[in-house]
Write an enzyme that holds these catalytic residues in place. Structure first.
Site: not given
Ligand code: FAD
Ligand code: NAI
Length: 475
Positions: A122, A190, A192, A213, A247, A279, A281, A330, A454
């Site tokens: 879109g 990373g 994180g 990290e 790094v 990973s 960010g 999410a 409990h």
């Molecule tokens: P997204 O989920 O990124 O969805 C965006 C959607 O928009 C996608 O489907 C994309 O294809 C679509 N899109 C983009 N541009 C367009 C366009 N122009 N037209 C049509 N479609 C488009 N968060 C948690 O709270 N708990 C967790 O356990 C957790 N685990 C995670 C694990 C990993 C490995 C990662 C990477 C993230 C995790 N997160 C977690 C973060 C979470 O996934 C995101 O915060 C969340 O998905 C954000 O939702 P959103 O709707 O903003 O975007």
């Molecule tokens: P993050 O922001 O959690 O962690 C990134 C880490 O990388 C930081 O500790 C930062 O200091 C480090 N870093 C950045 N640049 C670097 C470099 N050049 N060399 C070495 N270290 C470096 O980001 P991450 O793990 O990629 O996840 C992205 C986001 O996805 C999270 O912040 C979170 O919002 C979401 N997420 C949430 C989850 C959950 O809710 N359980 C699970 C996974 C992702």
């Protein structure tokens, strides 16, 4: 003739699909556009969260935890597992099936709520009378008009400069979730949330994992007591964590990746690994959205600029989730989606950004809500603290999982709960009580006086609340 909708949502991640459903519930004619494709090229709504984020990572965390329990902990319960084996293809297949259930669930919810779904990209075309023209480019091309538009296009993994993801050797979260076999060695850049969750998965399955990290402190956003306890647990499990790292050159080759890095003292090292997961960010995803066609304001990171109500600089255009400021979670995206749909319908949608819980699904799990001790000290806020270890909790002993603690922080004068921090078993579930308590502005005394079942892990929460007043009963 273009179809006209009250609300068009671009993106069907947790921010977008929930916004579309809430808008439809409120009687608005809603459409949702999403371009994500499954392996067969069909629609796969649910965004990053469903396809390559929350859901598949938790599926693999569960599978790998079962494996580790069978390998290391069943014997303690008197259960012998002879010839334990690992079928990675099946594990990944199960994860894919869980993802598909979620994709199909969202398509079902769209039908149930009469949300029109369009599979494709879109993008903004132009302002038209009473709204915005949105082009959909996909299997078929269409032009829609939305009186209101919600941008929910999410985020994508940030690459190291000059090191694009090839998803073979250099992996983002996407590749890290679909390895066909267990590498002997995995490097993570990373430590994180993704670094710790994905590092845990591949370590439990047998890889030697080293995390590099940049920050000198481990999990600096987490309460220091909790971060210290988690660091101790992860390193004891065998996760290699190097802090304060710089790094240098990263060189992928046919059979691995070499990472040059220097430690906090400036000493040079080389890490040779089969796979490298980066990973560091995530960045907001706005490519192909046509933001410049209509003058939608983005900041220097590419995030859509919004006010606290998720309004953009354009009338009738809103943005929610990872594509805007705030934590990339999410449930934060969902809350914003609901609030925006309600505002569009003339209601007073609200998100309380101060009580958004965080969870890291490692073992032990880490969860928190509100302010931590570092915040309170920096703010000069007078507080009382109470902690309770799972070691003294009967249910944790029965589970055989006594790592960690619950920590309460309460206002020194009023006793109002300011933050709750947990490292330990089922922290992800336990934190909900703290969020509810804080939403109702409860005091630690309130929690301390509520009857908790409990034996349950939640008794550790009650005891930590009692500890604020120095009157734990079981420690
Ligand atoms: P997204 O989920 O990124 O969805 C965006 C959607 O928009 C996608 O489907 C994309 O294809 C679509 N899109 C983009 N541009 C367009 C366009 N122009 N037209 C049509 N479609 C488009 N968060 C948690 O709270 N708990 C967790 O356990 C957790 N685990 C995670 C694990 C990993 C490995 C990662 C990477 C993230 C995790 N997160 C977690 C973060 C979470 O996934 C995101 O915060 C969340 O998905 C954000 O939702 P959103 O709707 O903003 O975007
Ligand atoms: P993050 O922001 O959690 O962690 C990134 C880490 O990388 C930081 O500790 C930062 O200091 C480090 N870093 C950045 N640049 C670097 C470099 N050049 N060399 C070495 N270290 C470096 O980001 P991450 O793990 O990629 O996840 C992205 C986001 O996805 C999270 O912040 C979170 O919002 C979401 N997420 C949430 C989850 C959950 O809710 N359980 C699970 C996974 C992702």
């Amino acid at each position: 003739m273009s179809q006209t909708f009250d609300v068009i949502v671009i993106g069907a991640g947790p921010g977008g699909y929930i916004a579309a459903i809430r808008a439809a519930q409120l009687g608005l004619k809603a459409a949702c556009i999403d371009e994500w494709k499954n392996a067969a090229g069909g629609p796969a709504p649910g965004g990053t969260c469903t396809n390559v984020g929350c859901i598949p990572s938790k599926a693999l965390l569960q599978s790998s935890e079962h494996y580790e329990h069978a390998a290391l902990h069943f014997a303690d319960h008197g259960i012998g597992v002879a010839g334990l084996s690992l079928d990675v293809a099946r594990m990944i297949g199960r994860k894919d099936a869980v993802v598909k259930q979620n994709n199909d669930g969202i398509l079902y919810l769209f039908k149930k709520n009469k949300v029109s779904f369009f599979h494709g990209r879109g993008s903004f075309v132009k302002a038209v009378e009473g709204g915005w023209e949105i082009a959909v480019a996909g299997a078929s091309s269409e032009t829609l008009v939305g009186r209101q538009v919600i941008v929910a296009t999410g985020s994508r993994a940030r690459a190291l400069p000059g090191l694009p993801f090839d998803e073979e050797r250099v992996l983002s979260n996407d590749g890290a979730l679909r390895l066909g076999s267990v590498p002997q060695t995995v490097g993570m850049i990373g430590s994180g949330v993704i670094g710790l969750e994905m590092g845990s998965v591949w370590r439990r399955l047998g890889a030697q994992v080293t995390v590099l990290e940049a920050m000198p402190a481990f999990l600096p956003a987490v309460d220091e007591t909790i971060a210290k306890e988690a660091y101790k647990a992860f390193t004891k499990q065998g996760l290699g964590i190097e802090l304060g790292v710089k790094v240098g050159e990263v060189t992928p080759s046919a059979d691995g990746v070499r990472v040059a890095w220097s430690d906090a003292k400036g000493q040079a090292h080389t890490l040779e690994v089969e796979r490298l997961i980066v990973s560091i960010g995530r960045v907001p995803h706005t490519e192909g959205l046509g933001a410049s066609m209509v003058g939608l304001q983005l900041d220097e990171r590419g995030a859509v600029v919004v006010n606290e109500d998720c309004r953009t600089n354009l009338p009738g255009v809103w943005a929610v989730g990872d594509v805007v400021r705030g934590p990339m979670l999410a449930h934060k995206a969902e809350e914003e989606g609901v609030a925006v749909a309600e505002r569009i319908a003339g209601q007073h949608g609200h998100v309380d950004f101060d009580i958004i819980p965080w969870v890291i699904y490692t073992s032990p799990e880490i969860a928190w809500v509100g302010r931590n001790e570092q915040h309170l000290k920096a703010q000069g806020h007078a507080y009382k603290a109470g902690t309770f270890p799972f070691l003294a909790n009967g249910r944790a002993r029965a589970l055989g999982d006594t790592t960690g603690l619950v920590k309460f922080l309460a206002d020194a004068a009023t006793d109002e709960i300011l933050g709750v921090h947990i490292v330990g078993p089922m922290a992800s579930e336990l934190i909900a009580e703290a969020v509810v308590a804080m939403a109702f502005r409860a005091s630690s005394e309130d929690i301390a006086r509520i009857c908790h079942a409990h034996p349950s892990l939640s008794e550790a929460t009650k005891e930590a609340a009692l500890a604020v007043d120095k009157r734990t009963l079981n420690f």
